[in-house]
Structure formats: C-alpha cells, structure tokens
Design a protein around this motif. Structure first.
Motif, PDB file in Angstrom:
ATOM      1  N   ASP A 177       3.208 -18.539  -4.370  1.00 59.78           N
ATOM      2  CA  ASP A 177       3.322 -18.859  -2.951  1.00 59.78           C
ATOM      3  C   ASP A 177       4.735 -18.632  -2.426  1.00 59.78           C
ATOM      4  OD1 ASP A 177       3.853 -20.919  -4.803  1.00 59.78           O
ATOM      5  OD2 ASP A 177       3.930 -22.410  -3.201  1.00 59.78           O
ATOM      6  N   LEU A 178       5.717 -18.476  -3.314  1.00 59.38           N
ATOM      7  CA  LEU A 178       7.102 -18.259  -2.898  1.00 59.38           C
ATOM      8  C   LEU A 178       7.531 -16.802  -3.025  1.00 59.38           C
ATOM      9  CD1 LEU A 178       8.743 -21.362  -4.653  1.00 59.38           C
ATOM     10  CD2 LEU A 178       7.833 -21.192  -2.321  1.00 59.38           C
ATOM     11  N   CYS A 179       6.600 -15.928  -3.426  1.00 54.78           N
ATOM     12  CA  CYS A 179       6.934 -14.521  -3.648  1.00 54.78           C
ATOM     13  C   CYS A 179       6.519 -13.677  -2.445  1.00 54.78           C
ATOM     14  CB  CYS A 179       6.235 -14.020  -4.915  1.00 54.78           C
ATOM     15  SG  CYS A 179       6.622 -12.305  -5.327  1.00 54.78           S
ATOM     16  N   PRO A 180       7.468 -13.058  -1.736  1.00 54.57           N
ATOM     17  CA  PRO A 180       7.116 -12.274  -0.551  1.00 54.57           C
ATOM     18  C   PRO A 180       6.497 -10.920  -0.870  1.00 54.57           C
ATOM     19  CG  PRO A 180       9.478 -12.174  -0.957  1.00 54.57           C
ATOM     20  CD  PRO A 180       8.915 -13.133  -1.958  1.00 54.57           C
ATOM     21  N   ASP A 181       6.700 -10.403  -2.072  1.00 51.52           N
ATOM     22  CA  ASP A 181       6.157  -9.093  -2.448  1.00 51.52           C
ATOM     23  C   ASP A 181       5.273  -9.211  -3.690  1.00 51.52           C
ATOM     24  OD1 ASP A 181       8.260  -9.767  -4.061  1.00 51.52           O
ATOM     25  OD2 ASP A 181       9.209  -7.794  -4.041  1.00 51.52           O
ATOM     26  N   LEU A 182       4.274 -10.077  -3.612  1.00 51.06           N
ATOM     27  CA  LEU A 182       3.425 -10.400  -4.751  1.00 51.06           C
ATOM     28  C   LEU A 182       2.704  -9.172  -5.303  1.00 51.06           C
ATOM     29  CD1 LEU A 182       2.142 -12.454  -6.654  1.00 51.06           C
ATOM     30  CD2 LEU A 182       0.453 -12.950  -4.872  1.00 51.06           C
ATOM     31  N   GLU A 183       2.135  -8.353  -4.448  1.00 54.73           N
ATOM     32  CA  GLU A 183       1.366  -7.191  -4.908  1.00 54.73           C
ATOM     33  C   GLU A 183       2.251  -6.214  -5.673  1.00 54.73           C
ATOM     34  OE1 GLU A 183      -1.845  -6.900  -4.906  1.00 54.73           O
ATOM     35  OE2 GLU A 183      -1.966  -8.873  -3.954  1.00 54.73           O
ATOM     36  N   ARG A 184       3.479  -6.034  -5.214  1.00 52.63           N
ATOM     37  CA  ARG A 184       4.391  -5.126  -5.915  1.00 52.63           C
ATOM     38  C   ARG A 184       4.739  -5.672  -7.293  1.00 52.63           C
ATOM     39  NH1 ARG A 184       9.725  -4.467  -6.929  1.00 52.63           N
ATOM     40  NH2 ARG A 184      10.302  -6.365  -5.795  1.00 52.63           N
ATOM     41  N   ARG A 185       4.951  -6.975  -7.381  1.00 55.69           N
ATOM     42  CA  ARG A 185       5.261  -7.581  -8.668  1.00 55.69           C
ATOM     43  C   ARG A 185       4.089  -7.450  -9.640  1.00 55.69           C
ATOM     44  NH1 ARG A 185      10.554  -8.147  -9.870  1.00 55.69           N
ATOM     45  NH2 ARG A 185      11.634  -9.721  -8.609  1.00 55.69           N
ATOM     46  N   LEU A 186       2.876  -7.706  -9.147  1.00 57.34           N
ATOM     47  CA  LEU A 186       1.700  -7.578  -9.997  1.00 57.34           C
ATOM     48  C   LEU A 186       1.534  -6.150 -10.500  1.00 57.34           C
ATOM     49  CD1 LEU A 186      -0.906  -9.796  -8.104  1.00 57.34           C
ATOM     50  CD2 LEU A 186      -0.027 -10.172 -10.400  1.00 57.34           C
ATOM     51  N   ALA A 187       1.755  -5.187  -9.615  1.00 55.71           N
ATOM     52  CA  ALA A 187       1.644  -3.777 -10.024  1.00 55.71           C
ATOM     53  C   ALA A 187       2.705  -3.435 -11.061  1.00 55.71           C
ATOM     54  CB  ALA A 187       1.775  -2.877  -8.791  1.00 55.71           C
ATOM     55  N   GLU A 188       3.903  -3.999 -10.903  1.00 56.87           N
ATOM     56  CA  GLU A 188       4.990  -3.746 -11.846  1.00 56.87           C
ATOM     57  C   GLU A 188       4.648  -4.289 -13.233  1.00 56.87           C
ATOM     58  OE1 GLU A 188       9.813  -4.701 -12.265  1.00 56.87           O
ATOM     59  OE2 GLU A 188       8.684  -5.344 -10.490  1.00 56.87           O
ATOM     60  N   VAL A 189       4.091  -5.496 -13.277  1.00 59.85           N
ATOM     61  CA  VAL A 189       3.719  -6.103 -14.550  1.00 59.85           C
ATOM     62  C   VAL A 189       2.608  -5.315 -15.225  1.00 59.85           C
ATOM     63  CG1 VAL A 189       2.638  -8.122 -15.611  1.00 59.85           C
ATOM     64  CG2 VAL A 189       4.463  -8.425 -13.948  1.00 59.85           C
ATOM     65  N   ARG A 190       1.584  -4.951 -14.465  1.00 62.04           N
ATOM     66  CA  ARG A 190       0.456  -4.222 -15.041  1.00 62.04           C
ATOM     67  C   ARG A 190       0.892  -2.851 -15.550  1.00 62.04           C
ATOM     68  NH1 ARG A 190      -4.442  -6.531 -14.100  1.00 62.04           N
ATOM     69  NH2 ARG A 190      -4.475  -8.287 -12.630  1.00 62.04           N
ATOM     70  N   ALA A 191       1.782  -2.188 -14.816  1.00 58.38           N
ATOM     71  CA  ALA A 191       2.282  -0.886 -15.271  1.00 58.38           C
ATOM     72  C   ALA A 191       3.116  -1.038 -16.537  1.00 58.38           C
ATOM     73  CB  ALA A 191       3.103  -0.234 -14.161  1.00 58.38           C
ATOM     74  N   HIS A 192       3.882  -2.125 -16.621  1.00 50.73           N
ATOM     75  CA  HIS A 192       4.726  -2.367 -17.794  1.00 50.73           C
ATOM     76  C   HIS A 192       3.870  -2.652 -19.032  1.00 50.73           C
ATOM     77  CE1 HIS A 192       8.302  -3.671 -20.019  1.00 50.73           C
ATOM     78  NE2 HIS A 192       7.584  -4.703 -20.437  1.00 50.73           N
ATOM     79  N   LEU A 193       2.837  -3.461 -18.874  1.00 55.21           N
ATOM     80  CA  LEU A 193       1.979  -3.802 -20.005  1.00 55.21           C
ATOM     81  C   LEU A 193       1.130  -2.617 -20.453  1.00 55.21           C
ATOM     82  CD1 LEU A 193       0.788  -7.377 -18.944  1.00 55.21           C
ATOM     83  CD2 LEU A 193       2.398  -6.792 -20.762  1.00 55.21           C
ATOM     84  N   GLY A 194       0.667  -1.830 -19.511  1.00 56.39           N
ATOM     85  CA  GLY A 194      -0.093  -0.634 -19.855  1.00 56.39           C
ATOM     86  C   GLY A 194      -1.266  -0.925 -20.763  1.00 56.39           C
ATOM     87  N   ARG A 195      -1.239  -0.328 -21.950  1.00 58.17           N
ATOM     88  CA  ARG A 195      -2.338  -0.469 -22.904  1.00 58.17           C
ATOM     89  C   ARG A 195      -2.440  -1.867 -23.495  1.00 58.17           C
ATOM     90  NH1 ARG A 195      -3.267   5.067 -25.420  1.00 58.17           N
ATOM     91  NH2 ARG A 195      -2.201   6.513 -24.019  1.00 58.17           N
ATOM     92  N   GLN A 196      -1.404  -2.692 -23.343  1.00 60.10           N
ATOM     93  CA  GLN A 196      -1.448  -4.060 -23.864  1.00 60.10           C
ATOM     94  C   GLN A 196      -2.399  -4.937 -23.054  1.00 60.10           C
ATOM     95  OE1 GLN A 196       0.072  -3.227 -26.768  1.00 60.10           O
ATOM     96  NE2 GLN A 196       1.043  -5.228 -26.750  1.00 60.10           N
ATOM     97  N   LEU A 197      -2.570  -4.586 -21.780  1.00 61.19           N
ATOM     98  CA  LEU A 197      -3.421  -5.385 -20.914  1.00 61.19           C
ATOM     99  C   LEU A 197      -4.879  -5.233 -21.344  1.00 61.19           C
ATOM    100  CD1 LEU A 197      -3.379  -7.244 -18.491  1.00 61.19           C
ATOM    101  CD2 LEU A 197      -3.619  -5.261 -17.005  1.00 61.19           C
ATOM    102  N   GLY A 198      -5.501  -6.355 -21.657  1.00 67.30           N
ATOM    103  CA  GLY A 198      -6.867  -6.330 -22.150  1.00 67.30           C
ATOM    104  C   GLY A 198      -6.949  -6.508 -23.650  1.00 67.30           C
TER     105      GLY A 198
END
Length: 382
Positions: A177-198
C-alpha cells in the motif's frame, strides 16, 4: 501406520492416549510420516511419569524454553545430557523441534530427548559455527518490504538458505500500500527470478498490513498442521504479518517504526517463537537477520542456482565462467543482478571452504598481482 503392542506399552503412549491426542498433535505439526517412526525407535528409561511429545515454541538464550502440547503451554528446560549429546553431533535445539519431556518429582518439566527434525534452516555465525534457526518447517515466507528493504541480492541469498534445507519458499512483498510503482516492482522480481518462479519460489505476493487481506492471500498455504517460518530483514514487516495471521491467539508481537533513510527496523522481535494462525497453521516469527552467512558449500550454491546450471549447457564454451565471454547463454537469458548474485555467493562459499594453506596461497597470489601491477605502472611512467 501400524503400531506394535510394545509401542503402546512403552513409556510414551498407551492406545487410548494416542487415539485421543493424535489429532491435537498433528495440529501442532506432528508428522506421521517423519516423527512417528522416530518416536517408535526411541528408548528412554521408564519412570513414574511417562515422557510425552511437546513442541518447542520458544527458546531463550539462557536455556529456558516454552513447550506446547495438547495438554497446554509449559515452561521447561532441556537436560544437560541432551544439550551435550546434540553439541557432540554439531547440532542444537531450535524452535520447531519435537521433544520428549516429563515432569520430575518437583513438578518441573524437563526435555530428555529430541525427535530428529526432517529439515533444518541454519546459518553460520561470525566465528563460522553452525547456528540452527528453525526446525521442522513446511514452507518459508520470505518477507521483503517494497521500500528501502527491497534488495534482489538479499533475496537470492535467502533462496540459497531455503534450497539447502529443501524447503519451498513463498515471496511476500510487504507494504504494497506504500509502493507507488507496484506493477513495475512485481515485474522486476518476476524477471529476476525467471525459471525459479514456480519451483524454488512457489509464488510472489504483494500484501499490505491489513489482516483480512493477508489471510485471504495466504489462505492456500495455511492448512491445519502446516508450519511456516517468516524470514527477512529487520523492519520488513514480519511481525506485522504474524499478528495479522495470528490475531486471535492473544500473543501479539511488538512492532515498531523503521528509519526513514534506509527502512531498517529496531529488532522489536528478539526471539523466535511459534504461534497458531487463525486458519490452523503454525507460524514461526524470527528476529530480523541483518547478516546472513550461509551454511552452504559451492555445490549447494550451484544447486540453488539451477537456472544458471541449466543455461550453462548452451554456452559457446564449456568452461564459460559467465563473466563476459561471447556466446554466454547465462548472461543472455538471466538478469545482470541474478548473475552477479551467483558469482558473489559462489566466491563466498569457496572462501568458506578454504583451509589455512589455501588462504595463504591465495594471499600470496594477490600480493604478486599487486606487485606486478605496481611494477607495470612504474615502467609505463618511465
């Protein structure tokens, strides 16, 4: 699982006790698959009072502990013989352990034995000794704040920790609720994890501090008898999340403000403790880990970075170090931050595995390199 008559006639249980107490024990995390065979194999001396299984839910530095069983909550201590036996094996008690304890003539509760844990999260202390964090855990909630606490390199370090314990992880991004660019942060995390996600990371969730929001998002993982541990740095929001999930147990964890410049907390949680969530799962809150020296060798680090190992098979050169060589599939497919974490943690593991002679040899190599560089500079300047 069938139980022999000898087991029911032992000092631990009788059939009536087992039938009546098993559901309550399972609600505390007792596993028929992992703990019951160990319990059957135990051979403690008999006594007037039978030894019963208790779960270690809090452990103080002075050795005092709190144990939970279907009978309730009790203060207890471990017998010196148990502590010494574990120390001889390079182990120690940790929150989440299952202990066999009984009362003495004075009504004091003493733990006499520990059921072997089916997994253990551990790190190295500054002197290099193994330190158990928690035992017997089904899922790790890696809590990272969407403020100054947001650091992908630290996330990679925690993933090595959980992977070494063969423990699945769930990434919880707090303070959404305090993050103004939540979608960008989520995309950054998912891109960083890559094949680890799942695989190593089951899912990425962005949560605020509202109890109803936290419970709804985490409900699929809060089944009765499951044990979850909250891991993260100080000020990440672990205690806030713990209070949201366990609001009805009457034991609220203290929370505090964080510094505005770096979002660091003040260690309001000072001990690890296990609580029951509203949904039925057991939640272990932990103090913030400002430094996490991994209890992992080079093989464990490489196993945690299995995405690097998989992509390395497609590099142009077999001995590719993933440090800028042409045709490197690792650098092409993974984020620069992920590759940097791999190199850093691998160097750290190699350094921790070095003996005194290896360190001396490496130091002499560095001195030779520095001297050669200085000589080259002098020659260049005439």
């Amino acid at each position: 699982m069938e139980l022999s008559e000898d087991f029911f006639a032992s000092q631990f249980f009788n059939a009536q006790f087992f039938d009546s107490q098993l559901p309550a024990l399972q609600a505390l995390g007792f596993s028929l698959q992992h703990h019951l065979p160990a319990l059957q194999a135990m051979d403690l001396p008999g006594g007037e009072t039978p030894a019963q299984p208790w779960r270690l839910i809090e452990l103080q530095r002075d050795g005092h502990a709190r144990l939970q069983s279907p009978a309730g909550l009790r203060a207890a201590r471990a017998l010196p013989g148990l502590i010494q036996a574990l120390h001889a094996q390079g182990e120690q008690l940790a929150v989440g352990d299952w202990l066999l304890a009984r009362e003495n003539a004075q009504g004091e509760l003493w733990a006499e034995a520990r059921l072997p844990p089916f997994n253990s999260l551990s790190r190295r202390d500054p002197e290099g000794f193994r330190q158990a964090l928690v035992n017997n855990v089904d899922l790790a909630l890696l809590v990272m704040g969407l403020d100054h606490d947001f650091k992908l390199a630290r996330l990679d370090r925690y993933l090595v920790l959980t992977h070494a314990a063969e423990l699945p992880a769930l990434l919880v991004l707090s303070k959404a609720d305090l993050c103004p660019d939540l979608e960008r942060r989520l995309a950054e995390v998912r891109a960083h994890l890559g094949r680890q996600l799942g695989s190593s990371v089951l899912e990425v969730l962005a949560l605020d501090g509202r109890p109803e929001s936290c419970r709804a998002a985490l409900h699929p993982w809060l089944g009765r008898g499951q044990t979850l541990v909250l891991l993260g740095s100080s000020g990440a929001g672990k205690s806030t999340l713990s209070n949201a999930l366990c609001a009805e147990d009457g034991r609220q964890q203290l929370t505090g403000v964080v510094r505005l410049d770096d979002s660091r907390g003040r260690h309001t949680t000072t001990t690890r403790s296990l609580r029951a969530s509203v949904a039925g799962a057991c939640i272990i809150d932990t103090p913030g880990l400002r430094s996490l020296q991994l209890d992992a060798d080079v093989a464990a680090v490489r196993a945690a970075f299995d995405d690097v190992s998989e992509l390395a098979q497609h590099c142009r050169f077999r001995n590719c170090s993933h440090s800028g060589e042409p045709g490197c599939a690792v650098v092409d497919q993974l984020s620069a931050a992920r590759v940097k974490s791999f190199h850093k943690l691998q160097r750290e593991a190699e350094r921790d595995q070095q003996g005194p002679l290896d360190r001396r040899h490496q130091l002499s190599q560095w001195k030779a390199m520095v001297q050669s560089s200085r000589m080259a500079t002098k020659l260049k300047r005439g």
